[in-house]
Motif scaffolding. Structure first.
Motif, PDB file in Angstrom:
ATOM      1  N   HIS A   1     -11.262 138.791   3.820  1.00 38.81           N
ATOM      2  CA  HIS A   1     -10.326 137.818   3.256  1.00 38.81           C
ATOM      3  C   HIS A   1      -9.259 138.495   2.401  1.00 38.81           C
ATOM      4  O   HIS A   1      -8.202 137.907   2.155  1.00 38.81           O
TER       5      HIS A   1
ATOM      6  N   LEU B   1      -5.997 138.761   4.314  1.00 41.27           N
ATOM      7  CA  LEU B   1      -5.218 137.515   4.325  1.00 41.27           C
ATOM      8  C   LEU B   1      -4.512 137.297   2.987  1.00 41.27           C
ATOM      9  O   LEU B   1      -3.360 136.856   2.950  1.00 41.27           O
TER      10      LEU B   1
ATOM     11  N   SER C   1      -0.456 137.172   2.384  1.00 39.06           N
ATOM     12  CA  SER C   1       0.188 136.072   1.650  1.00 39.06           C
ATOM     13  C   SER C   1       1.054 136.601   0.509  1.00 39.06           C
ATOM     14  O   SER C   1       2.186 136.147   0.314  1.00 39.06           O
TER      15      SER C   1
ATOM     16  N   TRP D   1       2.457 138.927   9.367  1.00 36.11           N
ATOM     17  CA  TRP D   1       1.350 138.046   9.785  1.00 36.11           C
ATOM     18  C   TRP D   1       0.771 138.437  11.136  1.00 36.11           C
ATOM     19  O   TRP D   1      -0.444 138.331  11.336  1.00 36.11           O
TER      20      TRP D   1
ATOM     21  N   ILE E   1      -3.160 139.340  11.493  1.00 38.81           N
ATOM     22  CA  ILE E   1      -4.032 138.647  12.454  1.00 38.81           C
ATOM     23  C   ILE E   1      -4.618 139.625  13.464  1.00 38.81           C
ATOM     24  O   ILE E   1      -5.828 139.603  13.741  1.00 38.81           O
TER      25      ILE E   1
END
Length: 164
Positions: free
Chosen positions: A64, A67, A71, A106, A110
């Motif tokens: 996490h 991610l 962000s 992104w 991913i």
């Protein structure tokens, strides 16, 4: 032989040290990219180097975190837009460059998370295979012992019958 609690403490310490070093490295690189972004005029795709921060985040044991870093880097692309010196380039090109930088960030996040999951699955399959190989080796050893025991029993029985 090492005590299990000692081993667990060492592993926890190593993971904690890794986590802290990854956090610091990602923060330092992100700030460096932001400073470069502040110095370059609008229109230059200076948000793309944030991909390096996303890639560095993969060293963290927490998936996490990647991610979260993506962000934060997206936010920093916006901050870089606000803090960059103006240029003569049309604004649609400036926005296009910033949107492409966000897209690259992104897509990288991913794809690297997908790759990380695949590597984890392969590692788990490898552990299962190693465990099954060990189980087969244990069975083979048990069969060897059983065969040796049977030969011994046959020899004892044969000798006993010969003596009768």
């Amino acid at each position: 032989m090492a005590h299990p609690d000692f081993i667990n403490e060492n592993i926890f310490g190593t993971i904690h040290e890794t986590r802290v070093s990854v956090y610091l490295t990602c923060g330092f690189v992100a700030m460096a990219v932001l400073l470069v972004d502040f110095m370059t005029p609008l229109g230059v795709a200076s948000g793309v180097p944030y991909v390096a921060v996303v890639l560095l985040s993969l060293k963290s044991p927490e998936k996490h975190f990647t991610l979260l870093v993506a962000s934060i880097c997206t936010f920093l692309v916006g901050v870089g837009y606000l803090g960059s010196p103006p240029s003569d380039i049309p604004m649609y090109q400036v926005f296009a460059n910033r949107l492409m930088a966000i897209l690259v960030i992104w897509v990288t996040a991913i794809l690297t998370l997908i790759q990380r999951n695949k590597v984890l699955e392969l590692h788990q399959e490898r552990l299962k295979r190693i465990q099954s190989i060990k189980e087969v080796e244990i069975r083979e050893e048990k069969l060897r012992v059983l065969k040796a025991t049977m030969r011994t029993v046959q020899d004892i029985t044969g000798n006993f019958l010969n003596n009768l």
